[in-house]
Scaffold this motif. Structure first.
Motif, PDB file in Angstrom:
ATOM      1  N   GLY A   1     -10.253   8.937  16.817  1.00 18.20           N
ATOM      2  CA  GLY A   1     -11.471   9.328  16.124  1.00 18.20           C
ATOM      3  C   GLY A   1     -12.349   8.161  15.728  1.00 18.20           C
ATOM      4  N   VAL A   2     -11.876   6.950  16.021  1.00 13.91           N
ATOM      5  CA  VAL A   2     -12.604   5.736  15.660  1.00 13.91           C
ATOM      6  C   VAL A   2     -12.986   4.986  16.931  1.00 13.91           C
ATOM      7  N   ALA A   3     -14.244   4.588  17.048  1.00 12.62           N
ATOM      8  CA  ALA A   3     -14.668   3.750  18.169  1.00 12.62           C
ATOM      9  C   ALA A   3     -14.359   2.298  17.837  1.00 12.62           C
ATOM     10  N   SER A   4     -14.346   1.453  18.861  1.00 13.80           N
ATOM     11  CA  SER A   4     -14.039   0.047  18.614  1.00 13.80           C
ATOM     12  C   SER A   4     -14.717  -0.834  19.635  1.00 13.80           C
ATOM     13  N   GLU A   5     -15.178  -1.983  19.156  1.00 14.98           N
ATOM     14  CA  GLU A   5     -15.731  -3.028  20.015  1.00 14.98           C
ATOM     15  C   GLU A   5     -14.822  -4.254  20.022  1.00 14.98           C
ATOM     16  N   ALA A   6     -13.610  -4.115  19.484  1.00 21.62           N
ATOM     17  CA  ALA A   6     -12.736  -5.291  19.334  1.00 21.62           C
ATOM     18  C   ALA A   6     -11.274  -4.874  19.377  1.00 21.62           C
ATOM     19  N   GLU A   7     -10.817  -4.428  20.548  1.00 27.06           N
ATOM     20  CA  GLU A   7      -9.398  -4.131  20.740  1.00 27.06           C
ATOM     21  C   GLU A   7      -8.778  -5.231  21.601  1.00 27.06           C
ATOM     22  N   TYR A   8      -7.536  -5.578  21.316  1.00 30.86           N
ATOM     23  CA  TYR A   8      -6.872  -6.677  22.011  1.00 30.86           C
ATOM     24  C   TYR A   8      -5.519  -6.228  22.548  1.00 30.86           C
ATOM     25  N   LEU A   9      -5.149  -6.778  23.710  1.00 34.81           N
ATOM     26  CA  LEU A   9      -3.821  -6.556  24.267  1.00 34.81           C
ATOM     27  C   LEU A   9      -3.440  -7.767  25.101  1.00 34.81           C
ATOM     28  N   GLU A  10      -2.154  -7.890  25.373  1.00 35.30           N
ATOM     29  CA  GLU A  10      -1.636  -8.990  26.180  1.00 35.30           C
ATOM     30  C   GLU A  10      -0.936  -8.428  27.412  1.00 35.30           C
ATOM     31  N   LEU A  11      -1.211  -9.024  28.571  1.00 34.79           N
ATOM     32  CA  LEU A  11      -0.590  -8.665  29.841  1.00 34.79           C
ATOM     33  C   LEU A  11       0.263  -9.832  30.324  1.00 34.79           C
ATOM     34  N   THR A  12       1.416  -9.514  30.898  1.00 37.19           N
ATOM     35  CA  THR A  12       2.218 -10.523  31.574  1.00 37.19           C
ATOM     36  C   THR A  12       2.110 -10.283  33.072  1.00 37.19           C
ATOM     37  N   LEU A  13       1.695 -11.308  33.819  1.00 35.30           N
ATOM     38  CA  LEU A  13       1.527 -11.191  35.265  1.00 35.30           C
ATOM     39  C   LEU A  13       2.660 -11.911  35.995  1.00 35.30           C
TER      40      LEU A  13
ATOM     41  N   MET B   1     -15.323   8.281  23.817  1.00 36.24           N
ATOM     42  CA  MET B   1     -13.975   7.733  23.894  1.00 36.24           C
ATOM     43  C   MET B   1     -13.321   7.562  22.530  1.00 36.24           C
ATOM     44  N   ARG B   2     -14.088   7.710  21.450  1.00 31.11           N
ATOM     45  CA  ARG B   2     -13.481   7.570  20.128  1.00 31.11           C
ATOM     46  C   ARG B   2     -12.403   8.629  19.890  1.00 31.11           C
ATOM     47  N   PHE B   3     -12.455   9.732  20.621  1.00 30.16           N
ATOM     48  CA  PHE B   3     -11.474  10.793  20.421  1.00 30.16           C
ATOM     49  C   PHE B   3     -10.274  10.673  21.358  1.00 30.16           C
ATOM     50  N   ALA B   4     -10.213   9.618  22.149  1.00 30.84           N
ATOM     51  CA  ALA B   4      -9.035   9.350  22.967  1.00 30.84           C
ATOM     52  C   ALA B   4      -7.983   8.665  22.092  1.00 30.84           C
ATOM     53  N   SER B   5      -6.742   9.109  22.211  1.00 30.86           N
ATOM     54  CA  SER B   5      -5.670   8.512  21.423  1.00 30.86           C
ATOM     55  C   SER B   5      -5.228   7.188  22.038  1.00 30.86           C
ATOM     56  N   HIS B   6      -4.433   6.449  21.290  1.00 28.11           N
ATOM     57  CA  HIS B   6      -3.903   5.184  21.823  1.00 28.11           C
ATOM     58  C   HIS B   6      -3.060   5.440  23.069  1.00 28.11           C
ATOM     59  N   ARG B   7      -2.301   6.514  23.078  1.00 28.07           N
ATOM     60  CA  ARG B   7      -1.490   6.843  24.251  1.00 28.07           C
ATOM     61  C   ARG B   7      -2.376   7.137  25.460  1.00 28.07           C
ATOM     62  N   ASP B   8      -3.502   7.831  25.222  1.00 27.00           N
ATOM     63  CA  ASP B   8      -4.443   8.089  26.320  1.00 27.00           C
ATOM     64  C   ASP B   8      -4.979   6.776  26.899  1.00 27.00           C
TER      65      ASP B   8
ATOM     66  N   MET C   1     -11.842   0.993  35.364  1.00 34.40           N
ATOM     67  CA  MET C   1     -11.819   1.752  34.115  1.00 34.40           C
ATOM     68  C   MET C   1     -12.862   2.871  34.125  1.00 34.40           C
ATOM     69  N   PRO C   2     -12.621   3.966  33.409  1.00 27.41           N
ATOM     70  CA  PRO C   2     -13.622   5.027  33.292  1.00 27.41           C
ATOM     71  C   PRO C   2     -14.758   4.617  32.368  1.00 27.41           C
ATOM     72  N   ASP C   3     -15.858   5.352  32.432  1.00 21.52           N
ATOM     73  CA  ASP C   3     -16.984   5.091  31.533  1.00 21.52           C
ATOM     74  C   ASP C   3     -16.531   5.218  30.082  1.00 21.52           C
ATOM     75  N   GLY C   4     -16.984   4.294  29.268  1.00 19.45           N
ATOM     76  CA  GLY C   4     -16.641   4.329  27.854  1.00 19.45           C
ATOM     77  C   GLY C   4     -15.590   3.306  27.463  1.00 19.45           C
ATOM     78  N   ILE C   5     -14.902   2.729  28.447  1.00 19.89           N
ATOM     79  CA  ILE C   5     -13.928   1.668  28.171  1.00 19.89           C
ATOM     80  C   ILE C   5     -14.320   0.458  28.998  1.00 19.89           C
ATOM     81  N   GLU C   6     -14.632  -0.631  28.337  1.00 15.80           N
ATOM     82  CA  GLU C   6     -15.066  -1.835  29.022  1.00 15.80           C
ATOM     83  C   GLU C   6     -14.159  -3.011  28.681  1.00 15.80           C
ATOM     84  N   VAL C   7     -13.845  -3.800  29.691  1.00  7.33           N
ATOM     85  CA  VAL C   7     -13.115  -5.052  29.476  1.00  7.33           C
ATOM     86  C   VAL C   7     -14.152  -6.128  29.176  1.00  7.33           C
ATOM     87  N   VAL C   8     -14.161  -6.609  27.967  1.00  5.16           N
ATOM     88  CA  VAL C   8     -15.182  -7.558  27.536  1.00  5.16           C
ATOM     89  C   VAL C   8     -14.854  -8.969  27.997  1.00  5.16           C
ATOM     90  N   GLU C   9     -13.591  -9.368  27.876  1.00  9.01           N
ATOM     91  CA  GLU C   9     -13.217 -10.729  28.226  1.00  9.01           C
ATOM     92  C   GLU C   9     -11.718 -10.812  28.459  1.00  9.01           C
TER      93      GLU C   9
END
Length: 252
Positions: free
Chosen positions: A45-57, A1-8, A74-82
């Motif tokens: 091209g960079v993997a990450s264990e610490a990406e953040y986003l905000e959702l409005t419900l 998943m490191r080769f997936a872009s932010h848009r992906d 989510m597909p394999d390789g992207i996990e929602v940690v918390e």
């Protein structure tokens, strides 16, 4: 998943939200879009264990339920940690720095350590990068809080144990223009002639509030994870203060 872009990643998340039936709020206007705010996304091209986003419900839901539902879609390789409920504004302002792990195959420990010493001793290390506005030259040195060179296998496969190998762990401030780990590597090449024979593997390990004294990065969700009163008490006790970063304790 490191080769997936932010848009992906953004498209994958939106599909997962629909599959999970999460009641995401949408903007008004001719072309409504889900109210999702991304902060400091990692470069392609960079993997990450610490990406953040905000959702409005549009309705209240338990954070754990929201996290489990999205993670399952989510597909394999992207996990929602918390997932936590946002109780205080300014998440973007809390993400002041990132800690990076950079794996350099074909680079010896001594060569990497020498290059890091030269880089950290320099007052200015300028590099060039192509941007949307053309080629830009900027100084990387002020953004770098510290760099360590690590010894040991650190999870390498048994067949790779005898390969020449160095690992850098660096803490980099979020600045404008943004200084990325590959910019720091270009700086190491410029001032110390450190040129890995193969492409480095880069992973973001953490991002959050920065303690300028110790170089530690704190948990950016600490204030949201507790209720307002508990968060205030924790701040007074120092419970949410940054802890010493493992990467800033010297070579190992």
């Amino acid at each position: 998943m490191r080769f997936a872009s932010h848009r992906d990643i953004a498209r994958v998340l939106e599909r997962a939200l629909r599959r999970a039936d999460v009641p995401v709020a949408f903007s008004a206007g001719f072309s409504p879009h889900p109210k999702i705010s991304y902060t400091g996304a990692a470069p392609t091209g960079v993997a990450s264990e610490a990406e953040y986003l905000e959702l409005t419900l549009t309705e209240a839901r338990e954070p754990d339920r929201v996290g489990d539902d999205i993670d399952a879609a989510m597909p394999d390789g992207i996990e929602v940690v918390e997932v936590v409920e946002a109780r205080r504004p300014g998440l973007a302002d809390r993400l002041q720095a990132s800690e990076w792990r950079v794996e350099l195959t074909g680079v010896g420990f001594e060569d990497a350590e020498r290059a890091v010493r030269v880089y950290l001793a320099a007052e200015s290390v300028e590099v060039e990068r192509m941007t949307k506005k053309g080629r830009r030259r900027f100084d990387t040195r002020p953004a770098v809080v510290g760099i360590d060179v690590c010894r040991g296998s650190h999870g390498r496969a048994p067949r790779d144990q005898d390969d020449t190998y160095a690992i850098l762990r660096m803490v980099v401030r979020h600045t404008t223009p943004a200084v990325r780990p590959d910019d720091v590597l270009n700086g190491l090449r410029h001032v110390a002639d450190l040129a890995p024979p193969s492409s480095p593997m880069m992973t973001r390990l953490a991002q959050g509030p920065l303690d300028e004294t110790t170089g530690a990065i704190a948990d950016p969700l600490a204030a949201d994870r507790n209720d307002s009163g508990a968060a205030d008490d924790a701040d007074e006790r120092g419970d949410s203060a940054p802890q010493p970063s493992a990467s800033m304790t010297g070579p190992r």
